[in-house]
Design a protein around this motif. Sequence first.
Motif, PDB file in Angstrom:
ATOM      1  N   TRP A  16      63.119  -2.032 -14.815  1.00  0.00           N
ATOM      2  CA  TRP A  16      62.535  -1.450 -15.911  1.00  0.00           C
ATOM      3  C   TRP A  16      61.904   0.077 -15.866  1.00  0.00           C
ATOM      4  CZ3 TRP A  16      56.897  -0.924 -17.740  1.00  0.00           C
ATOM      5  CH2 TRP A  16      56.620  -0.460 -19.089  1.00  0.00           C
ATOM      6  N   ILE A  17      62.652   0.907 -16.777  1.00  0.00           N
ATOM      7  CA  ILE A  17      62.617   2.530 -16.574  1.00  0.00           C
ATOM      8  C   ILE A  17      62.079   2.829 -17.689  1.00  0.00           C
ATOM      9  CG2 ILE A  17      63.644   4.514 -15.673  1.00  0.00           C
ATOM     10  CD1 ILE A  17      65.824   2.957 -14.223  1.00  0.00           C
ATOM     11  N   PRO A  18      60.823   2.662 -18.045  1.00  0.00           N
ATOM     12  CA  PRO A  18      60.322   3.408 -19.312  1.00  0.00           C
ATOM     13  C   PRO A  18      60.191   4.915 -19.439  1.00  0.00           C
ATOM     14  CG  PRO A  18      58.394   2.663 -17.695  1.00  0.00           C
ATOM     15  CD  PRO A  18      59.716   2.367 -17.290  1.00  0.00           C
ATOM     16  N   CYS A  19      60.172   5.266 -20.452  1.00  0.00           N
ATOM     17  CA  CYS A  19      60.234   7.028 -20.618  1.00  0.00           C
ATOM     18  C   CYS A  19      58.792   7.477 -20.734  1.00  0.00           C
ATOM     19  CB  CYS A  19      61.243   7.303 -21.870  1.00  0.00           C
ATOM     20  SG  CYS A  19      62.801   7.000 -21.927  1.00  0.00           S
ATOM     21  N   LEU A  20      58.389   7.993 -19.801  1.00  0.00           N
ATOM     22  CA  LEU A  20      56.867   8.676 -19.645  1.00  0.00           C
ATOM     23  C   LEU A  20      57.111  10.116 -20.391  1.00  0.00           C
ATOM     24  CD1 LEU A  20      56.483   6.038 -18.122  1.00  0.00           C
ATOM     25  CD2 LEU A  20      54.892   7.404 -16.611  1.00  0.00           C
ATOM     26  N   PHE A  21      55.990  10.517 -20.915  1.00  0.00           N
ATOM     27  CA  PHE A  21      56.024  11.861 -21.439  1.00  0.00           C
ATOM     28  C   PHE A  21      54.679  12.396 -21.100  1.00  0.00           C
ATOM     29  CE2 PHE A  21      58.842   9.379 -24.216  1.00  0.00           C
ATOM     30  CZ  PHE A  21      60.166  10.221 -23.955  1.00  0.00           C
ATOM     31  N   VAL A  22      54.535  13.512 -20.407  1.00  0.00           N
ATOM     32  CA  VAL A  22      53.297  13.900 -19.736  1.00  0.00           C
ATOM     33  C   VAL A  22      53.282  15.420 -19.920  1.00  0.00           C
ATOM     34  CG1 VAL A  22      52.952  11.901 -18.192  1.00  0.00           C
ATOM     35  CG2 VAL A  22      53.828  14.051 -17.373  1.00  0.00           C
TER      36      VAL A  22
ATOM     37  N   ILE B  73      52.617  12.915 -12.683  1.00  0.00           N
ATOM     38  CA  ILE B  73      53.470  13.764 -12.140  1.00  0.00           C
ATOM     39  C   ILE B  73      53.497  13.848 -10.454  1.00  0.00           C
ATOM     40  CG2 ILE B  73      54.074  16.642 -11.882  1.00  0.00           C
ATOM     41  CD1 ILE B  73      52.770  16.826 -14.537  1.00  0.00           C
ATOM     42  N   GLY B  74      52.269  14.051 -10.126  1.00  0.00           N
ATOM     43  CA  GLY B  74      51.997  13.696  -8.435  1.00  0.00           C
ATOM     44  C   GLY B  74      52.378  12.662  -8.205  1.00  0.00           C
ATOM     45  N   TYR B  75      52.079  11.478  -8.916  1.00  0.00           N
ATOM     46  CA  TYR B  75      52.499   9.897  -8.404  1.00  0.00           C
ATOM     47  C   TYR B  75      53.927   9.953  -8.107  1.00  0.00           C
ATOM     48  CZ  TYR B  75      52.940   4.697  -8.884  1.00  0.00           C
ATOM     49  OH  TYR B  75      53.197   3.559  -8.821  1.00  0.00           O
ATOM     50  N   PHE B  76      54.730  10.398  -8.990  1.00  0.00           N
ATOM     51  CA  PHE B  76      56.362  10.155  -8.699  1.00  0.00           C
ATOM     52  C   PHE B  76      56.907  11.210  -7.585  1.00  0.00           C
ATOM     53  CE2 PHE B  76      55.910   7.458 -12.592  1.00  0.00           C
ATOM     54  CZ  PHE B  76      56.390   6.740 -12.252  1.00  0.00           C
ATOM     55  N   GLU B  77      56.400  12.315  -7.741  1.00  0.00           N
ATOM     56  CA  GLU B  77      56.935  13.512  -6.776  1.00  0.00           C
ATOM     57  C   GLU B  77      56.516  13.333  -5.397  1.00  0.00           C
ATOM     58  OE1 GLU B  77      55.565  17.194  -8.367  1.00  0.00           O
ATOM     59  OE2 GLU B  77      57.113  17.175  -9.952  1.00  0.00           O
ATOM     60  N   HIS B  78      55.461  12.821  -5.159  1.00  0.00           N
ATOM     61  CA  HIS B  78      54.712  12.368  -3.872  1.00  0.00           C
ATOM     62  C   HIS B  78      55.523  11.317  -3.227  1.00  0.00           C
ATOM     63  CE1 HIS B  78      52.067  11.977  -0.606  1.00  0.00           C
ATOM     64  NE2 HIS B  78      51.737  10.661  -0.954  1.00  0.00           N
ATOM     65  N   ARG B  79      56.176  10.360  -4.040  1.00  0.00           N
ATOM     66  CA  ARG B  79      56.958   9.364  -3.423  1.00  0.00           C
ATOM     67  C   ARG B  79      58.211  10.013  -2.563  1.00  0.00           C
ATOM     68  NH1 ARG B  79      58.392   4.865  -7.729  1.00  0.00           N
ATOM     69  NH2 ARG B  79      56.429   4.404  -8.166  1.00  0.00           N
TER      70      ARG B  79
ATOM     71  N   GLN C 278      59.533  23.525 -23.709  1.00  0.00           N
ATOM     72  CA  GLN C 278      60.289  23.542 -22.577  1.00  0.00           C
ATOM     73  C   GLN C 278      59.964  22.339 -21.882  1.00  0.00           C
ATOM     74  OE1 GLN C 278      59.875  26.699 -19.858  1.00  0.00           O
ATOM     75  NE2 GLN C 278      61.456  26.136 -18.423  1.00  0.00           N
ATOM     76  N   PHE C 279      61.077  21.442 -21.713  1.00  0.00           N
ATOM     77  CA  PHE C 279      60.922  20.040 -20.782  1.00  0.00           C
ATOM     78  C   PHE C 279      61.551  20.010 -19.894  1.00  0.00           C
ATOM     79  CE2 PHE C 279      60.492  18.967 -25.714  1.00  0.00           C
ATOM     80  CZ  PHE C 279      59.305  18.740 -25.538  1.00  0.00           C
ATOM     81  N   LYS C 280      61.164  19.303 -18.554  1.00  0.00           N
ATOM     82  CA  LYS C 280      61.905  18.845 -17.679  1.00  0.00           C
ATOM     83  C   LYS C 280      61.786  17.502 -17.426  1.00  0.00           C
ATOM     84  CE  LYS C 280      60.877  19.259 -12.432  1.00  0.00           C
ATOM     85  NZ  LYS C 280      59.855  19.565 -11.311  1.00  0.00           N
ATOM     86  N   CYS C 281      63.130  16.828 -17.099  1.00  0.00           N
ATOM     87  CA  CYS C 281      63.120  15.483 -16.986  1.00  0.00           C
ATOM     88  C   CYS C 281      63.763  14.984 -15.595  1.00  0.00           C
ATOM     89  CB  CYS C 281      64.092  15.084 -18.168  1.00  0.00           C
ATOM     90  SG  CYS C 281      63.679  15.436 -19.750  1.00  0.00           S
ATOM     91  N   LYS C 282      63.407  13.819 -15.165  1.00  0.00           N
ATOM     92  CA  LYS C 282      63.836  13.169 -14.126  1.00  0.00           C
ATOM     93  C   LYS C 282      63.605  11.625 -13.947  1.00  0.00           C
ATOM     94  CE  LYS C 282      63.963  13.698  -9.003  1.00  0.00           C
ATOM     95  NZ  LYS C 282      63.270  14.254  -7.801  1.00  0.00           N
ATOM     96  N   VAL C 283      64.518  11.196 -13.349  1.00  0.00           N
ATOM     97  CA  VAL C 283      64.467   9.575 -13.368  1.00  0.00           C
ATOM     98  C   VAL C 283      64.229   9.146 -12.137  1.00  0.00           C
ATOM     99  CG1 VAL C 283      65.729   7.568 -13.484  1.00  0.00           C
ATOM    100  CG2 VAL C 283      66.228   9.195 -15.090  1.00  0.00           C
ATOM    101  N   TYR C 284      62.970   8.616 -11.907  1.00  0.00           N
ATOM    102  CA  TYR C 284      62.624   8.024 -10.511  1.00  0.00           C
ATOM    103  C   TYR C 284      62.784   6.433 -10.544  1.00  0.00           C
ATOM    104  CZ  TYR C 284      60.097  12.627 -10.011  1.00  0.00           C
ATOM    105  OH  TYR C 284      59.853  13.807  -9.793  1.00  0.00           O
TER     106      TYR C 284
ATOM    107  N   ALA D 106      60.503   5.238 -13.392  1.00  0.00           N
ATOM    108  CA  ALA D 106      60.156   5.931 -14.847  1.00  0.00           C
ATOM    109  C   ALA D 106      61.125   6.987 -15.082  1.00  0.00           C
ATOM    110  CB  ALA D 106      58.786   6.303 -14.722  1.00  0.00           C
ATOM    111  N   ASN D 107      61.351   7.272 -16.432  1.00  0.00           N
ATOM    112  CA  ASN D 107      62.448   8.481 -16.920  1.00  0.00           C
ATOM    113  C   ASN D 107      61.020   9.206 -17.258  1.00  0.00           C
ATOM    114  OD1 ASN D 107      63.780  10.421 -17.902  1.00  0.00           O
ATOM    115  ND2 ASN D 107      65.131   9.154 -18.922  1.00  0.00           N
ATOM    116  N   LEU D 108      60.792  10.405 -16.266  1.00  0.00           N
ATOM    117  CA  LEU D 108      59.617  11.135 -16.528  1.00  0.00           C
ATOM    118  C   LEU D 108      59.952  12.585 -17.032  1.00  0.00           C
ATOM    119  CD1 LEU D 108      56.269  11.308 -16.054  1.00  0.00           C
ATOM    120  CD2 LEU D 108      57.106  12.669 -13.966  1.00  0.00           C
TER     121      LEU D 108
END
Length: 346
Positions: free
Chosen positions: A246-252, A263-269, A337-343, A310-312
């Motif tokens: 399950w890859i929900p789209c998160l918008f932060v 942001i840190g939760y996924f990047e830190h991984r 201006q958006f930045k997107c990445k799938v984790y 997530a798709n962040l």
Amino acid sequence: MITASEREIFDLSGPLHLTSIDWENPHHRRSIAASLVQGVYVQERDRQENRTDHEALAPPWWEFFHFKLLRNLVDDADHSIFGTIYEFKPPTSTHQNHSLDGSPRYVIAFRGTLTMPGSFSRDIELDLHFLQHGLHRTSRFEIAIQAVRNMVASVGDANVWLAGHSLGSAMAMLAGKTVAKSGTFLNSFLFNPPFFSAPIETIKDKKIKHGIRIATSVITAGLTIAMKASNMRGVTEDPFQGLSAWIPCLFVNPGDYICSEYIGYFEHRDKMEEIGAGAIERLATQNSIGGMLLKVMGRESDPMHLIPSANLTINLTPSKDLKEAHGIHQWWRDDMQFKCKVYKYR
């Protein structure tokens, strides 16, 4: 009489910039999902202000995109509208001239907290339940998850979207996680989802921030191992494995401390994988120290804000204050201006 604040809510200059809809375009999907969530907010405002029929301000938020209101979800405690089920009803000309691939048949949208007397006390009560990892035990969530299950059973999971903002995003995330445990993966659009944690992401010094995250991961992983060793109830081998598809789209927004920690939760991984500490992070990312402390005190507590994949999408456009950074309005605007990445959970 429309007040100045209501004019701001009813400002259609954002969502109406879409003169034609491409359902495969992620920006269009984001704008439409955000607008449908806004429709729930405005409906509750209409209810409290006794605006009905031609005086109601809410309908344009869904009618412009060819949705109709199927039914509202009403809280049993204060009778406020907290969610709406929309049905997509495109005109025949749309079928002929535009592809509907990627479009939903139904969207279930949830609003967040409203600072108005008619719903504020109940919304704050739900916010506190979220902070205590107890949103799943509330009657509002029972109404929400029953509606989701009934809709999926009637029309199939491929035809249903979930959407929510703030508290409503937490509601949609919990509903999505709940049905994902049984293999049902719904398209989900989660705007400014609250993350229950110290706002580490707000620390400017990258070395200090990274050091705190590593220390927190080591402590969390250690506590997880200790709890598994003691066979404490509620600790499973890998609760994320079944949810990872399950890859929900998160918008932060980085300026919103309520959600910026994602942001840190996924990047830190990724950083932990790079330094060879992926095994530690796989344990840490499933649990929160606060949640484990609640378990030690004998309270069943699933950290509902933690998800494996997530798709962040990050809004990199600076915000003037927290209100703007946490607002729903930013997500349908076309000047951001958006930045997107799938984790994906490994």
